[in-house]
Enzyme design. Structure first.
Site, short mmCIF file in Angstrom:
data_model
loop_
_atom_site.label_atom_id
_atom_site.label_comp_id
_atom_site.label_asym_id
_atom_site.label_seq_id
_atom_site.Cartn_x
_atom_site.Cartn_y
_atom_site.Cartn_z
N LYS A 1 -19.16 27.44 50.70
CA LYS A 1 -19.60 28.59 51.49
C LYS A 1 -18.86 29.86 51.05
O LYS A 1 -19.46 30.94 50.98
CB LYS A 1 -19.36 28.34 52.98
CG LYS A 1 -19.75 29.52 53.88
CD LYS A 1 -21.21 29.93 53.71
CE LYS A 1 -21.57 31.20 54.50
NZ LYS A 1 -21.58 31.02 55.96
N SER B 1 -17.93 29.04 59.39
CA SER B 1 -17.41 29.37 58.05
C SER B 1 -15.94 29.70 58.19
O SER B 1 -15.59 30.77 58.71
CB SER B 1 -18.18 30.56 57.45
OG SER B 1 -19.53 30.23 57.26
N LYS C 1 -14.45 38.70 56.97
CA LYS C 1 -13.65 37.49 57.19
C LYS C 1 -13.83 36.50 56.04
O LYS C 1 -12.87 35.93 55.53
CB LYS C 1 -14.06 36.87 58.53
CG LYS C 1 -13.37 35.55 58.87
CD LYS C 1 -14.24 34.35 58.56
CE LYS C 1 -15.50 34.30 59.39
NZ LYS C 1 -16.29 33.07 59.13
#
Length: 297
Positions: free
Chosen positions: A170, A95, A238
Protein backbone atom coordinates in the site's frame (compact mmCIF):
# COMPACT_ATOMS: atom_id res chain seq x y z
CA UNK A 1 -20.15 -15.03 8.04
CA UNK A 2 -20.60 -13.13 11.30
CA UNK A 3 -18.39 -10.10 10.80
CA UNK A 4 -17.46 -7.20 13.05
CA UNK A 5 -16.62 -3.92 11.31
CA UNK A 6 -14.96 -1.06 13.19
CA UNK A 7 -14.53 2.29 11.43
CA UNK A 8 -17.40 3.57 9.30
CA UNK A 9 -15.98 6.68 7.64
CA UNK A 10 -15.72 7.63 3.97
CA UNK A 11 -14.31 4.22 3.06
CA UNK A 12 -15.54 1.96 5.85
CA UNK A 13 -19.25 2.71 5.52
CA UNK A 14 -19.65 1.60 1.87
CA UNK A 15 -17.36 -1.38 2.50
CA UNK A 16 -19.63 -2.49 5.34
CA UNK A 17 -22.71 -1.89 3.15
CA UNK A 18 -21.29 -4.21 0.49
CA UNK A 19 -20.66 -6.94 3.07
CA UNK A 20 -24.29 -6.70 4.21
CA UNK A 21 -25.47 -6.82 0.59
CA UNK A 22 -23.40 -9.99 0.11
CA UNK A 23 -25.39 -11.65 2.91
CA UNK A 24 -22.97 -11.42 5.81
CA UNK A 25 -24.18 -10.64 9.33
CA UNK A 26 -22.49 -7.46 10.64
CA UNK A 27 -21.94 -6.01 14.09
CA UNK A 28 -20.68 -2.45 13.90
CA UNK A 29 -18.73 0.21 15.76
CA UNK A 30 -18.04 3.70 14.41
CA UNK A 31 -15.48 5.47 16.57
CA UNK A 32 -17.03 8.30 18.54
CA UNK A 33 -19.96 8.71 16.13
CA UNK A 34 -23.18 6.67 16.07
CA UNK A 35 -23.43 3.86 13.56
CA UNK A 36 -25.20 5.31 10.46
CA UNK A 37 -28.94 4.63 10.42
CA UNK A 38 -28.71 3.30 6.88
CA UNK A 39 -26.46 0.43 8.01
CA UNK A 40 -28.85 -0.45 10.82
CA UNK A 41 -31.78 -0.37 8.41
CA UNK A 42 -29.85 -2.69 6.07
CA UNK A 43 -29.48 -5.27 8.84
CA UNK A 44 -26.32 -4.28 10.72
CA UNK A 45 -26.29 -4.05 14.51
CA UNK A 46 -24.46 -1.47 16.58
CA UNK A 47 -22.13 -2.38 19.44
CA UNK A 48 -20.94 0.00 22.15
CA UNK A 49 -17.30 -1.13 22.21
CA UNK A 50 -14.66 -2.82 20.08
CA UNK A 51 -14.53 -5.55 22.72
CA UNK A 52 -18.23 -6.28 22.21
CA UNK A 53 -17.70 -6.46 18.44
CA UNK A 54 -14.92 -9.02 18.90
CA UNK A 55 -16.98 -11.07 21.34
CA UNK A 56 -19.85 -11.41 18.88
CA UNK A 57 -18.01 -11.73 15.55
CA UNK A 58 -15.93 -14.56 14.11
CA UNK A 59 -13.97 -12.12 11.93
CA UNK A 60 -13.22 -8.53 12.94
CA UNK A 61 -12.35 -5.87 10.34
CA UNK A 62 -10.82 -2.52 11.30
CA UNK A 63 -10.80 0.50 8.97
CA UNK A 64 -9.48 3.54 10.83
CA UNK A 65 -7.17 6.44 9.87
CA UNK A 66 -3.68 5.67 11.21
CA UNK A 67 -1.37 3.42 13.23
CA UNK A 68 -2.18 4.85 16.70
CA UNK A 69 -5.92 4.43 16.09
CA UNK A 70 -5.46 0.80 15.02
CA UNK A 71 -3.39 0.09 18.13
CA UNK A 72 -6.01 1.74 20.35
CA UNK A 73 -8.88 -0.18 18.75
CA UNK A 74 -7.05 -3.48 19.02
CA UNK A 75 -5.24 -3.22 22.34
CA UNK A 76 -6.68 -0.26 24.25
CA UNK A 77 -9.16 -0.48 27.12
CA UNK A 78 -12.32 -2.11 25.81
CA UNK A 79 -10.47 -3.06 22.63
CA UNK A 80 -10.72 -5.97 20.23
CA UNK A 81 -8.07 -8.05 22.01
CA UNK A 82 -10.18 -8.17 25.17
CA UNK A 83 -13.06 -9.78 23.27
CA UNK A 84 -11.17 -12.32 21.19
CA UNK A 85 -11.24 -16.06 21.72
CA UNK A 86 -8.97 -18.60 19.99
CA UNK A 87 -9.62 -19.21 16.31
CA UNK A 88 -10.98 -15.77 15.47
CA UNK A 89 -9.54 -13.66 12.67
CA UNK A 90 -8.61 -9.96 12.76
CA UNK A 91 -8.27 -8.09 9.44
CA UNK A 92 -6.89 -4.56 9.45
CA UNK A 93 -7.83 -2.77 6.23
CA UNK A 94 -6.44 0.60 7.34
CA UNK A 95 -3.25 2.02 5.81
CA UNK A 96 -0.62 2.00 8.55
CA UNK A 97 3.06 1.37 9.29
CA UNK A 98 4.35 -2.03 8.10
CA UNK A 99 6.63 -2.54 11.15
CA UNK A 100 3.81 -1.79 13.58
CA UNK A 101 1.62 -4.21 11.61
CA UNK A 102 4.07 -7.04 12.19
CA UNK A 103 4.00 -6.31 15.92
CA UNK A 104 0.18 -6.21 15.99
CA UNK A 105 0.08 -9.56 14.17
CA UNK A 106 2.38 -11.17 16.75
CA UNK A 107 0.25 -9.87 19.61
CA UNK A 108 -2.98 -11.14 18.06
CA UNK A 109 -1.43 -14.52 17.25
CA UNK A 110 -0.32 -14.84 20.88
CA UNK A 111 -4.03 -14.88 21.76
CA UNK A 112 -4.58 -17.92 19.51
CA UNK A 113 -6.05 -15.89 16.66
CA UNK A 114 -4.99 -14.99 13.12
CA UNK A 115 -4.19 -11.59 11.60
CA UNK A 116 -4.24 -10.19 8.09
CA UNK A 117 -3.19 -6.73 6.96
CA UNK A 118 -5.32 -5.89 3.93
CA UNK A 119 -5.11 -2.19 2.97
CA UNK A 120 -7.09 -1.02 -0.02
CA UNK A 121 -6.84 1.29 -3.00
CA UNK A 122 -9.62 2.75 -5.11
CA UNK A 123 -10.96 5.54 -2.93
CA UNK A 124 -14.58 6.24 -2.12
CA UNK A 125 -15.61 5.43 -5.69
CA UNK A 126 -14.12 1.94 -5.47
CA UNK A 127 -15.48 1.39 -1.97
CA UNK A 128 -19.02 2.19 -3.11
CA UNK A 129 -18.74 0.10 -6.28
CA UNK A 130 -17.12 -2.86 -4.53
CA UNK A 131 -14.15 -2.66 -6.90
CA UNK A 132 -11.33 -1.95 -4.46
CA UNK A 133 -7.82 -3.29 -4.95
CA UNK A 134 -6.96 -5.25 -1.80
CA UNK A 135 -3.31 -5.95 -0.90
CA UNK A 136 -3.04 -8.70 1.70
CA UNK A 137 -0.28 -9.84 4.05
CA UNK A 138 -0.60 -12.89 6.28
CA UNK A 139 -1.04 -16.68 6.37
CA UNK A 140 -2.53 -18.42 3.33
CA UNK A 141 -5.18 -20.23 5.40
CA UNK A 142 -6.41 -16.95 6.90
CA UNK A 143 -6.47 -15.39 3.43
CA UNK A 144 -8.58 -18.25 2.08
CA UNK A 145 -11.00 -17.84 4.99
CA UNK A 146 -11.32 -14.10 4.38
CA UNK A 147 -11.46 -14.18 0.59
CA UNK A 148 -15.30 -14.25 0.31
CA UNK A 149 -15.35 -11.03 2.35
CA UNK A 150 -12.70 -9.44 0.16
CA UNK A 151 -14.65 -10.44 -2.95
CA UNK A 152 -17.67 -8.51 -1.65
CA UNK A 153 -15.56 -5.35 -1.35
CA UNK A 154 -13.02 -5.57 -4.16
CA UNK A 155 -11.94 -6.99 -7.50
CA UNK A 156 -8.13 -7.12 -7.62
CA UNK A 157 -7.31 -9.18 -4.53
CA UNK A 158 -3.73 -10.36 -4.00
CA UNK A 159 -1.99 -12.21 -1.19
CA UNK A 160 1.38 -10.47 -1.43
CA UNK A 161 3.22 -12.30 1.34
CA UNK A 162 3.47 -12.41 5.12
CA UNK A 163 2.17 -9.95 7.69
CA UNK A 164 3.35 -6.42 6.88
CA UNK A 165 3.72 -7.08 3.16
CA UNK A 166 0.21 -5.83 2.46
CA UNK A 167 1.02 -2.54 4.15
CA UNK A 168 4.35 -2.29 2.30
CA UNK A 169 2.46 -2.74 -0.98
CA UNK A 170 0.00 0.00 0.00
CA UNK A 171 2.88 2.40 0.72
CA UNK A 172 4.28 1.62 -2.74
CA UNK A 173 0.81 2.25 -4.19
CA UNK A 174 0.60 5.64 -2.50
CA UNK A 175 3.99 6.66 -3.87
CA UNK A 176 2.79 5.91 -7.41
CA UNK A 177 -0.56 7.63 -6.91
CA UNK A 178 1.00 10.80 -5.46
CA UNK A 179 3.59 11.09 -8.19
CA UNK A 180 1.01 10.46 -10.91
CA UNK A 181 -1.33 13.10 -9.49
CA UNK A 182 1.61 15.50 -9.48
CA UNK A 183 2.45 14.63 -13.11
CA UNK A 184 -1.15 15.11 -14.26
CA UNK A 185 -1.32 18.41 -12.41
CA UNK A 186 1.93 19.67 -13.97
CA UNK A 187 0.80 18.68 -17.46
CA UNK A 188 -2.61 20.35 -17.19
CA UNK A 189 -1.24 23.55 -15.63
CA UNK A 190 1.39 23.72 -18.37
CA UNK A 191 -1.20 23.18 -21.10
CA UNK A 192 -3.63 25.67 -19.62
CA UNK A 193 -1.06 28.42 -19.18
CA UNK A 194 0.05 27.83 -22.79
CA UNK A 195 -3.50 28.68 -23.86
CA UNK A 196 -4.97 25.20 -24.46
CA UNK A 197 -8.28 24.04 -22.98
CA UNK A 198 -7.23 21.66 -20.14
CA UNK A 199 -10.48 19.66 -20.47
CA UNK A 200 -9.77 18.92 -24.13
CA UNK A 201 -6.09 18.26 -23.43
CA UNK A 202 -7.13 15.67 -20.84
CA UNK A 203 -9.59 14.12 -23.31
CA UNK A 204 -6.88 13.84 -25.96
CA UNK A 205 -4.35 12.36 -23.55
CA UNK A 206 -6.82 9.67 -22.47
CA UNK A 207 -6.39 8.10 -25.89
CA UNK A 208 -2.60 7.91 -25.74
CA UNK A 209 0.24 6.35 -23.75
CA UNK A 210 -0.25 8.91 -20.96
CA UNK A 211 -3.70 7.50 -20.20
CA UNK A 212 -4.21 6.38 -16.60
CA UNK A 213 -6.88 6.03 -13.98
CA UNK A 214 -5.43 9.12 -12.28
CA UNK A 215 -5.72 11.17 -15.49
CA UNK A 216 -9.28 9.92 -15.95
CA UNK A 217 -10.63 10.51 -12.43
CA UNK A 218 -8.35 13.05 -10.79
CA UNK A 219 -7.68 14.96 -13.99
CA UNK A 220 -11.42 15.49 -14.30
CA UNK A 221 -11.57 16.68 -10.67
CA UNK A 222 -8.81 19.18 -11.43
CA UNK A 223 -10.57 20.52 -14.53
CA UNK A 224 -13.98 20.68 -12.87
CA UNK A 225 -12.57 22.07 -9.58
CA UNK A 226 -14.41 19.39 -7.57
CA UNK A 227 -12.19 18.80 -4.56
CA UNK A 228 -14.69 17.36 -2.09
CA UNK A 229 -12.73 14.54 -0.50
CA UNK A 230 -12.78 11.04 -1.83
CA UNK A 231 -9.37 10.68 -0.17
CA UNK A 232 -8.19 13.59 1.94
CA UNK A 233 -4.81 15.26 1.52
CA UNK A 234 -4.06 14.74 5.22
CA UNK A 235 -4.41 10.97 4.76
CA UNK A 236 -2.09 10.95 1.75
CA UNK A 237 0.38 13.01 3.79
CA UNK A 238 0.24 10.27 6.43
CA UNK A 239 0.92 7.59 3.83
CA UNK A 240 3.87 9.47 2.33
CA UNK A 241 5.29 9.94 5.81
CA UNK A 242 5.22 6.14 6.13
CA UNK A 243 7.06 5.91 2.80
CA UNK A 244 9.69 8.51 3.73
CA UNK A 245 10.23 7.13 7.23
CA UNK A 246 10.59 3.62 5.86
CA UNK A 247 12.92 4.76 3.11
CA UNK A 248 15.10 6.56 5.64
CA UNK A 249 15.38 3.38 7.72
CA UNK A 250 16.18 1.30 4.62
CA UNK A 251 18.59 3.81 3.09
CA UNK A 252 16.43 4.15 -0.04
CA UNK A 253 16.22 7.58 -1.74
CA UNK A 254 12.70 8.74 -2.66
CA UNK A 255 13.38 12.23 -4.09
CA UNK A 256 10.14 12.68 -6.01
CA UNK A 257 8.05 11.31 -3.15
CA UNK A 258 9.58 13.99 -0.95
CA UNK A 259 8.66 16.65 -3.53
CA UNK A 260 5.07 15.41 -3.71
CA UNK A 261 4.86 15.55 0.07
CA UNK A 262 6.02 19.18 0.03
CA UNK A 263 3.27 20.00 -2.48
CA UNK A 264 0.71 18.37 -0.17
CA UNK A 265 2.24 20.38 2.69
CA UNK A 266 1.72 23.55 0.63
CA UNK A 267 -1.96 22.71 0.20
CA UNK A 268 -2.28 21.98 3.93
CA UNK A 269 -0.68 25.34 4.75
CA UNK A 270 -3.42 26.99 2.68
CA UNK A 271 -6.23 25.26 4.55
CA UNK A 272 -6.39 22.20 2.35
CA UNK A 273 -5.80 19.26 4.69
CA UNK A 274 -9.37 18.15 4.08
CA UNK A 275 -9.32 18.64 0.29
CA UNK A 276 -9.27 15.65 -2.03
CA UNK A 277 -5.69 14.69 -2.91
CA UNK A 278 -6.30 15.69 -6.53
CA UNK A 279 -6.19 19.26 -5.17
CA UNK A 280 -2.39 18.91 -5.12
CA UNK A 281 -2.78 20.80 -8.42
CA UNK A 282 -3.58 23.92 -6.38
CA UNK A 283 -0.01 24.03 -5.10
CA UNK A 284 1.25 23.91 -8.69
CA UNK A 285 -1.23 26.61 -9.70
CA UNK A 286 -0.04 28.79 -6.84
CA UNK A 287 3.57 28.53 -7.99
CA UNK A 288 2.60 29.12 -11.64
CA UNK A 289 0.34 32.05 -10.83
CA UNK A 290 -2.27 30.39 -13.03
CA UNK A 291 -5.44 28.42 -12.31
CA UNK A 292 -6.74 25.75 -14.69
CA UNK A 293 -9.27 27.29 -17.04
CA UNK A 294 -8.01 30.82 -16.42
CA UNK A 295 -7.28 32.87 -19.55
CA UNK A 296 -3.66 32.48 -20.56
CA UNK A 297 -1.62 35.56 -19.80
Amino acid sequence: MKVGFIGLGIMGRPMAENLIKAGHSLVLKSGSRPVPDALIAAGGRACDSARAVAEEADIVITMVPDTPQVEAVLFGAGGVAEGLSPGKLVIDMSSIAPLATKDFARRIEALGCHYLDAPVSGGEVGAKAGTLTIMVGGPEAAFARAKPLFEAMGRNITLVGGNGDGQTTKVANQIIVALTIEAVGEALVFASKAGADPARVREALMGGFAASRILEVHGERMVRRTFEPGFRIELHQKDLNLALDGARALGVPLPNTATAQELFNTCAAHGGRGWDHSALVRALELMAGHELGQAAG
